[in-house]
Motif scaffolding. Structure first.
Motif, PDB file in Angstrom:
ATOM      1  N   LYS A 409       0.847  -1.190   0.000  1.00 21.38           N
ATOM      2  CA  LYS A 409       0.000   0.000   0.000  1.00 21.38           C
ATOM      3  C   LYS A 409       0.885   1.244   0.000  1.00 21.38           C
ATOM      4  O   LYS A 409       0.989   1.946   1.021  1.00 21.38           O
ATOM      5  CB  LYS A 409      -0.917   0.002   1.221  1.00 21.38           C
ATOM      6  N   PRO A 410       1.570   1.495  -1.106  1.00 23.79           N
ATOM      7  CA  PRO A 410       2.507   2.629  -1.161  1.00 23.79           C
ATOM      8  C   PRO A 410       1.808   3.969  -0.972  1.00 23.79           C
ATOM      9  O   PRO A 410       0.618   4.115  -1.279  1.00 23.79           O
ATOM     10  CB  PRO A 410       3.115   2.517  -2.557  1.00 23.79           C
ATOM     11  N   LEU A 411       2.544   4.914  -0.441  1.00 22.90           N
ATOM     12  CA  LEU A 411       1.988   6.231  -0.125  1.00 22.90           C
ATOM     13  C   LEU A 411       1.861   7.091  -1.375  1.00 22.90           C
ATOM     14  O   LEU A 411       2.769   7.149  -2.201  1.00 22.90           O
ATOM     15  CB  LEU A 411       2.881   6.948   0.891  1.00 22.90           C
ATOM     16  N   SER A 412       0.743   7.783  -1.490  1.00 26.53           N
ATOM     17  CA  SER A 412       0.557   8.747  -2.571  1.00 26.53           C
ATOM     18  C   SER A 412       1.346  10.009  -2.248  1.00 26.53           C
ATOM     19  O   SER A 412       1.822  10.198  -1.125  1.00 26.53           O
ATOM     20  CB  SER A 412      -0.921   9.091  -2.721  1.00 26.53           C
ATOM     21  N   ASP A 413       1.490  10.893  -3.230  1.00 31.15           N
ATOM     22  CA  ASP A 413       2.189  12.162  -2.994  1.00 31.15           C
ATOM     23  C   ASP A 413       1.496  12.981  -1.918  1.00 31.15           C
ATOM     24  O   ASP A 413       2.149  13.685  -1.146  1.00 31.15           O
ATOM     25  CB  ASP A 413       2.280  12.958  -4.310  1.00 31.15           C
ATOM     26  N   GLN A 414       0.172  12.880  -1.858  1.00 27.53           N
ATOM     27  CA  GLN A 414      -0.585  13.604  -0.828  1.00 27.53           C
ATOM     28  C   GLN A 414      -0.232  13.080   0.563  1.00 27.53           C
ATOM     29  O   GLN A 414      -0.068  13.856   1.506  1.00 27.53           O
ATOM     30  CB  GLN A 414      -2.095  13.468  -1.090  1.00 27.53           C
ATOM     31  N   LYS A 415      -0.096  11.756   0.683  1.00 24.83           N
ATOM     32  CA  LYS A 415       0.251  11.161   1.974  1.00 24.83           C
ATOM     33  C   LYS A 415       1.674  11.550   2.378  1.00 24.83           C
ATOM     34  O   LYS A 415       1.944  11.803   3.557  1.00 24.83           O
ATOM     35  CB  LYS A 415       0.116   9.637   1.899  1.00 24.83           C
ATOM     36  N   ILE A 416       2.570  11.591   1.398  1.00 23.99           N
ATOM     37  CA  ILE A 416       3.949  12.012   1.681  1.00 23.99           C
ATOM     38  C   ILE A 416       3.948  13.466   2.148  1.00 23.99           C
ATOM     39  O   ILE A 416       4.671  13.828   3.078  1.00 23.99           O
ATOM     40  CB  ILE A 416       4.840  11.837   0.435  1.00 23.99           C
ATOM     41  N   LYS A 417       3.121  14.280   1.502  1.00 21.26           N
ATOM     42  CA  LYS A 417       2.981  15.698   1.894  1.00 21.26           C
ATOM     43  C   LYS A 417       2.550  15.803   3.358  1.00 21.26           C
ATOM     44  O   LYS A 417       3.082  16.619   4.124  1.00 21.26           O
ATOM     45  CB  LYS A 417       1.971  16.388   0.979  1.00 21.26           C
ATOM     46  N   GLU A 418       1.595  14.952   3.753  1.00 25.68           N
ATOM     47  CA  GLU A 418       1.105  14.983   5.129  1.00 25.68           C
ATOM     48  C   GLU A 418       2.180  14.526   6.111  1.00 25.68           C
ATOM     49  O   GLU A 418       2.315  15.081   7.202  1.00 25.68           O
ATOM     50  CB  GLU A 418      -0.135  14.091   5.246  1.00 25.68           C
ATOM     51  N   ARG A 419       2.957  13.511   5.729  1.00 25.63           N
ATOM     52  CA  ARG A 419       4.052  13.030   6.581  1.00 25.63           C
ATOM     53  C   ARG A 419       5.095  14.129   6.781  1.00 25.63           C
ATOM     54  O   ARG A 419       5.617  14.309   7.882  1.00 25.63           O
ATOM     55  CB  ARG A 419       4.699  11.804   5.948  1.00 25.63           C
ATOM     56  N   LEU A 420       5.425  14.840   5.705  1.00 26.98           N
ATOM     57  CA  LEU A 420       6.388  15.940   5.804  1.00 26.98           C
ATOM     58  C   LEU A 420       5.843  17.062   6.689  1.00 26.98           C
ATOM     59  O   LEU A 420       6.592  17.697   7.438  1.00 26.98           O
ATOM     60  CB  LEU A 420       6.731  16.484   4.410  1.00 26.98           C
TER      61      LEU A 420
END
Length: 451
Positions: A409-420
């Motif tokens: 279940k790889p992270l979308s760019d939006q999810k990466i944005k939220e992690r950052l």
């Protein structure tokens, strides 16, 4: 000259005068010696080595200290060589075409096959593929079967699969070579995927392949992993076999107790001396022309020695400033790299920005976290909660987030944005996509696995 104004006639007389206007100006004249100093500053280690060997050949008063020098001074009575330096005898790297032609004579049966084979090899495209059958037929007036026979022999040479028609056939032949090493059933199914489902494989549509072949999705994933470990072009395969990725650092940063020391590579920063033997030999001549020659060569040698030392001091000062500014990086890693510009370093070291640019060009530094080009330390900054953060550090954070994600279940760019955002770094999804592309990280769809 007459001009009429409101009915009146006015007579105008024009007078010419000549005068000198003297102005004192300062202009920077780029004298040859200054050009030499600037050129030396931006040379890499190999370029500097070639430059100095040429200078030593032209100026007998110059001598290079240590083992850096090649054979240029080996004839001097004052120098003794122990044995032979075999590093001076390095063979020239062959091209793909030269390598295959060297093997061709071992597999052909007659001169005609040899000529056809050489023609095919000479007409490989930039990837190492061959698709110009008609041209060979027209030039040699032979059947297609004859050409295919020679082509089969070439494709069996190293690298295997050279002169194939494209990626599909190249992958197929590489899989054929793995028979006996990997289970035959796996090879046959992988070849089937390459032959019929290469487009689906490129789009990571593994479910479509699974349905078509009536195979479990996790088994298809293993077959796809096997295929993706293969080379995609013959020329890529050849380059990977021959290239040497070893780089020797110009500067090494070593931690001693609680501080960092800068160690300058002797080959990158050589020491030049005046050759006393030749100086005395030439000075013994009581000839005005000889004396003028010695003086000219001596002045040239002294200036070069001064320029080399200036180069060393300039680079050392710049590196010391970088190290002092990037202590967090040296202690904790790339995530702690601070944003820094060349202008900032130039201001602190009190040199021009162009000097920093030249001094860091083609120079490499060994740090506790790997070997980097000096220009690696210059990066733009982004605003974060704790202040500005380096773009390089943000990219490293993205790499870590992707590395730790669930591959199913790889992270979308939006999810990466939220992690950052949780780390106090606020950037747009579009910027994340841009950085991900620069890092050669595929999209979440392409990263998805089915293990």
């Amino acid at each position: 000259m007459k001009i009429t104004v409101k009915g009146a006639k006015v007579k105008m007389i024009t007078q010419l005068s000549h005068y000198l206007d003297l102005k004192q100006e300062q202009q920077l004249v780029m004298i040859p010696k200054l050009q030499q100093a600037i050129e030396l500053l931006q040379l890499s280690t190999l370029e500097l080595k070639d430059y100095l060997q040429k200078e030593i050949m032209e100026n007998p008063l110059l001598s290079l200290e240590g083992s850096y020098s090649n054979q240029s001074n080996s004839y001097l009575p004052s120098e003794q060589k122990e044995g032979i330096n075999y590093e001076n005898f390095v063979s020239e790297e062959l091209t793909l075409e030269e390598e295959i032609i060297g093997q061709l004579a071992l597999v052909v049966n007659d001169d005609l096959e040899k000529e056809i084979g050489e023609y095919i090899i000479a007409n490989l495209d930039e990837s190492g593929f061959f698709n110009d059958f008609q041209n060979v037929i027209d030039n040699f007036n032979v059947s297609r079967a004859k050409i295919e026979g020679v082509l089969d022999k070439i494709q069996g040479l190293e690298p295997v699969g050279v002169a194939t028609s494209g990626v599909r056939e190249f992958l197929y032949i590489q899989l054929e070579e793995l028979k006996g090493i990997i289970q035959d059933r796996n090879i046959i199914l992988a070849q089937q995927i390459v032959s019929k489902y290469l487009d689906e494989l490129s789009a990571n549509k593994l479910r479509d392949i699974s349905k078509s072949l009536n195979l479990e999705i996790n088994y298809v994933q293993k077959l796809v992993d096997l295929i993706r470990n293969l080379k995609t072009t013959p020329r890529e395969s050849f380059v990977n076999n021959c290239e040497n990725d070893y780089l020797e650092p110009d500067i090494t940063i070593k931690k001693v107790s609680d501080r960092f020391e800068i160690i300058m590579n002797k080959e990158s920063f050589p020491v030049l001396r005046i050759n006393k033997y030749y100086q005395k030999l030439l000075e013994k001549k009581n000839d005005v022309e000889y004396q003028a020659y010695v003086e000219k060569k001596l002045n040239s040698a002294l200036w070069l020695i001064k320029s080399i030392e200036q180069r060393r001091q300039t680079i050392y000062s710049i590196v010391k400033d970088i190290i002092d500014f990037q202590l967090e990086f040296l202690n904790h890693g790339i995530k702690y790299l601070r944003p820094m510009t060349m202008q900032e370093v130039a201001d602190r070291v009190e040199v021009h920005e162009s000097t920093v640019s030249r001094a860091t060009k083609n120079k490499y530094i060994q740090t506790p976290y790997g070997l980097f080009p000096l220009k690696f330390f210059f990066s733009k900054g982004l605003q974060a909660e704790g202040g500005r953060v380096s773009v390089v550090a943000v990219k490293e954070e993205i790499k870590e987030i992707v590395r730790g994600e669930n591959k199913n279940k790889p992270l979308s760019d939006q999810k990466i944005k939220e992690r950052l955002g949780e780390e106090g770094i606020s950037i747009s999804r579009r910027t994340i996509a841009k950085y991900r592309a620069e890092l050669k990280i595929p999209s979440s769809k392409m990263r998805k696995r089915y293990d």
